[in-house]
Design a protein around this motif. Structure first.
Motif, PDB file in Angstrom:
ATOM      1  N   LYS A  84       1.839   8.892  11.796  1.00 59.31           N
ATOM      2  CA  LYS A  84       0.496   8.260  12.117  1.00 59.31           C
ATOM      3  C   LYS A  84       0.271   8.365  13.629  1.00 59.31           C
ATOM      4  O   LYS A  84      -1.173   8.447  14.071  1.00 59.31           O
ATOM      5  CB  LYS A  84       0.504   6.763  11.733  1.00 59.31           C
ATOM      6  N   GLU A  85       1.238   8.288  14.518  1.00 60.93           N
ATOM      7  CA  GLU A  85       0.894   8.466  15.970  1.00 60.93           C
ATOM      8  C   GLU A  85       0.524  10.031  16.325  1.00 60.93           C
ATOM      9  O   GLU A  85      -0.204  10.364  17.046  1.00 60.93           O
ATOM     10  CB  GLU A  85       2.282   8.396  16.670  1.00 60.93           C
ATOM     11  N   LYS A  86       0.789  10.896  15.412  1.00 59.12           N
ATOM     12  CA  LYS A  86       0.486  12.330  15.707  1.00 59.12           C
ATOM     13  C   LYS A  86      -0.771  12.476  14.791  1.00 59.12           C
ATOM     14  O   LYS A  86      -1.249  13.681  14.812  1.00 59.12           O
ATOM     15  CB  LYS A  86       1.364  13.261  14.518  1.00 59.12           C
ATOM     16  N   ARG A  87      -1.552  11.316  14.647  1.00 57.51           N
ATOM     17  CA  ARG A  87      -2.977  11.348  14.086  1.00 57.51           C
ATOM     18  C   ARG A  87      -2.874  11.980  12.410  1.00 57.51           C
ATOM     19  O   ARG A  87      -4.035  12.589  12.370  1.00 57.51           O
ATOM     20  CB  ARG A  87      -3.977  11.925  14.897  1.00 57.51           C
ATOM     21  N   LEU A  88      -2.027  12.025  11.874  1.00 59.99           N
ATOM     22  CA  LEU A  88      -1.921  12.334  10.213  1.00 59.99           C
ATOM     23  C   LEU A  88      -2.654  11.614   9.508  1.00 59.99           C
ATOM     24  O   LEU A  88      -2.559  10.330   9.745  1.00 59.99           O
ATOM     25  CB  LEU A  88      -0.673  12.799   9.673  1.00 59.99           C
TER      26      LEU A  88
ATOM     27  N   LYS B 279      -3.365  11.117   3.458  1.00 64.09           N
ATOM     28  CA  LYS B 279      -3.146  12.253   2.635  1.00 64.09           C
ATOM     29  C   LYS B 279      -2.207  13.414   3.133  1.00 64.09           C
ATOM     30  O   LYS B 279      -1.347  13.811   2.210  1.00 64.09           O
ATOM     31  CB  LYS B 279      -4.465  12.764   2.372  1.00 64.09           C
ATOM     32  N   GLU B 280      -2.181  13.292   4.233  1.00 68.07           N
ATOM     33  CA  GLU B 280      -1.286  14.451   4.997  1.00 68.07           C
ATOM     34  C   GLU B 280       0.017  13.767   4.868  1.00 68.07           C
ATOM     35  O   GLU B 280       0.926  14.552   4.693  1.00 68.07           O
ATOM     36  CB  GLU B 280      -1.902  14.853   6.497  1.00 68.07           C
ATOM     37  N   ILE B 281       0.010  12.592   5.044  1.00 68.82           N
ATOM     38  CA  ILE B 281       1.472  11.781   4.870  1.00 68.82           C
ATOM     39  C   ILE B 281       2.044  11.886   3.690  1.00 68.82           C
ATOM     40  O   ILE B 281       3.119  12.236   3.681  1.00 68.82           O
ATOM     41  CB  ILE B 281       1.367  10.439   5.607  1.00 68.82           C
ATOM     42  N   ILE B 282       1.212  11.763   2.775  1.00 66.36           N
ATOM     43  CA  ILE B 282       1.769  11.742   1.432  1.00 66.36           C
ATOM     44  C   ILE B 282       2.055  13.215   0.982  1.00 66.36           C
ATOM     45  O   ILE B 282       3.438  13.298   0.511  1.00 66.36           O
ATOM     46  CB  ILE B 282       0.640  11.419   0.362  1.00 66.36           C
ATOM     47  N   GLU B 283       1.521  14.351   1.499  1.00 67.10           N
ATOM     48  CA  GLU B 283       1.975  15.473   1.301  1.00 67.10           C
ATOM     49  C   GLU B 283       3.090  15.868   2.003  1.00 67.10           C
ATOM     50  O   GLU B 283       3.811  16.719   1.500  1.00 67.10           O
ATOM     51  CB  GLU B 283       0.612  16.589   1.823  1.00 67.10           C
ATOM     52  N   PHE B 284       3.366  15.277   3.108  1.00 60.25           N
ATOM     53  CA  PHE B 284       4.449  15.484   3.971  1.00 60.25           C
ATOM     54  C   PHE B 284       5.753  15.276   3.098  1.00 60.25           C
ATOM     55  O   PHE B 284       6.742  15.906   3.143  1.00 60.25           O
ATOM     56  CB  PHE B 284       4.166  14.828   5.403  1.00 60.25           C
TER      57      PHE B 284
ATOM     58  N   TYR C 268       0.990  -1.303  -0.016  1.00 62.75           N
ATOM     59  CA  TYR C 268      -0.001  -0.046  -0.281  1.00 62.75           C
ATOM     60  C   TYR C 268       0.922   1.244  -0.045  1.00 62.75           C
ATOM     61  O   TYR C 268       0.879   2.193  -0.694  1.00 62.75           O
ATOM     62  CB  TYR C 268      -0.935  -0.059   1.121  1.00 62.75           C
ATOM     63  N   TYR C 269       1.915   1.459   1.058  1.00 55.40           N
ATOM     64  CA  TYR C 269       2.863   2.440   0.991  1.00 55.40           C
ATOM     65  C   TYR C 269       3.439   2.659  -0.375  1.00 55.40           C
ATOM     66  O   TYR C 269       3.884   3.797  -0.507  1.00 55.40           O
ATOM     67  CB  TYR C 269       3.646   2.388   2.277  1.00 55.40           C
ATOM     68  N   THR C 270       3.954   1.555  -0.909  1.00 58.01           N
ATOM     69  CA  THR C 270       4.572   1.605  -2.161  1.00 58.01           C
ATOM     70  C   THR C 270       3.955   2.014  -3.329  1.00 58.01           C
ATOM     71  O   THR C 270       4.322   3.151  -3.980  1.00 58.01           O
ATOM     72  CB  THR C 270       5.161   0.240  -2.382  1.00 58.01           C
ATOM     73  N   GLU C 271       2.612   1.725  -3.293  1.00 55.79           N
ATOM     74  CA  GLU C 271       1.698   2.133  -4.074  1.00 55.79           C
ATOM     75  C   GLU C 271       1.320   3.612  -4.335  1.00 55.79           C
ATOM     76  O   GLU C 271       1.116   4.243  -5.182  1.00 55.79           O
ATOM     77  CB  GLU C 271       0.413   1.326  -4.565  1.00 55.79           C
ATOM     78  N   LEU C 272       1.240   4.106  -3.067  1.00 56.53           N
ATOM     79  CA  LEU C 272       1.170   5.495  -2.651  1.00 56.53           C
ATOM     80  C   LEU C 272       2.343   6.428  -3.069  1.00 56.53           C
ATOM     81  O   LEU C 272       2.071   7.744  -3.249  1.00 56.53           O
ATOM     82  CB  LEU C 272       0.620   5.688  -1.339  1.00 56.53           C
ATOM     83  N   GLY C 273       3.433   5.855  -3.229  1.00 56.88           N
ATOM     84  CA  GLY C 273       4.559   6.499  -3.615  1.00 56.88           C
ATOM     85  C   GLY C 273       5.402   7.009  -2.197  1.00 56.88           C
ATOM     86  O   GLY C 273       6.194   8.047  -2.383  1.00 56.88           O
ATOM     87  N   ILE C 274       5.123   6.461  -1.014  1.00 55.99           N
ATOM     88  CA  ILE C 274       5.888   6.952   0.128  1.00 55.99           C
ATOM     89  C   ILE C 274       6.926   6.126   0.344  1.00 55.99           C
ATOM     90  O   ILE C 274       7.470   6.368   1.432  1.00 55.99           O
ATOM     91  CB  ILE C 274       4.729   7.243   1.098  1.00 55.99           C
ATOM     92  N   LEU C 275       7.082   4.973  -0.247  1.00 59.30           N
ATOM     93  CA  LEU C 275       8.081   4.174   0.221  1.00 59.30           C
ATOM     94  C   LEU C 275       9.153   3.984  -1.157  1.00 59.30           C
ATOM     95  O   LEU C 275       8.876   3.516  -2.227  1.00 59.30           O
ATOM     96  CB  LEU C 275       7.867   2.755   0.407  1.00 59.30           C
ATOM     97  N   PRO C 276      10.423   4.468  -0.950  1.00 63.16           N
ATOM     98  CA  PRO C 276      11.366   4.297  -2.134  1.00 63.16           C
ATOM     99  C   PRO C 276      11.914   3.230  -2.505  1.00 63.16           C
ATOM    100  O   PRO C 276      12.085   2.327  -1.796  1.00 63.16           O
ATOM    101  CB  PRO C 276      12.490   5.339  -1.631  1.00 63.16           C
ATOM    102  N   PHE C 277      11.836   2.933  -3.771  1.00 60.83           N
ATOM    103  CA  PHE C 277      12.272   1.557  -4.092  1.00 60.83           C
ATOM    104  C   PHE C 277      13.058   1.751  -5.711  1.00 60.83           C
ATOM    105  O   PHE C 277      12.713   2.758  -6.279  1.00 60.83           O
ATOM    106  CB  PHE C 277      11.037   0.539  -4.179  1.00 60.83           C
ATOM    107  N   SER C 278      13.601   0.905  -6.013  1.00 61.06           N
ATOM    108  CA  SER C 278      14.183   0.824  -7.369  1.00 61.06           C
ATOM    109  C   SER C 278      13.548  -0.592  -7.966  1.00 61.06           C
ATOM    110  O   SER C 278      13.089  -1.548  -7.246  1.00 61.06           O
ATOM    111  CB  SER C 278      15.583   0.735  -7.515  1.00 61.06           C
TER     112      SER C 278
END
Length: 85
Positions: free
Chosen positions: A66-70, A73-78, A30-40
């Protein structure tokens, strides 16, 4: 995270990353598909490879956000802002 002792700059498959990080495979996908986990992605089979040190740091950052309750969408923007800035 229950990290095993593995060499720095080690490259992991998603299955290995799940084992090393203690994160569910579906969550990593899921994180990879969202683009927030870097990979090659190289080679004939186009297997996604993750740089261990980099991706474990990123997972820790995601956990803290996530612990800060973001929201996701907010994590992706971050991470978009972090990449730009």
């Amino acid at each position: 995270m229950n990290k095993k002792t593995i060499e720095k700059n080690n490259v992991l498959t998603i299955g290995e990353l799940a084992e090393v990080s203690g994160t569910r495979l579906t969550t990593l996908k899921y994180y990879t598909e969202l683009g927030i986990l870097p990979f090659s992605q190289e080679g004939e089979r186009l297997t996604r490879k993750y740089k261990e040190e980099e991706v474990l740091e990123r997972l820790e950052e995601i956990k803290k956000l996530k612990e800060k309750r973001l929201t996701i969408k907010e994590i992706i923007e971050f991470f978009k802002r972090k990449t730009i800035g």
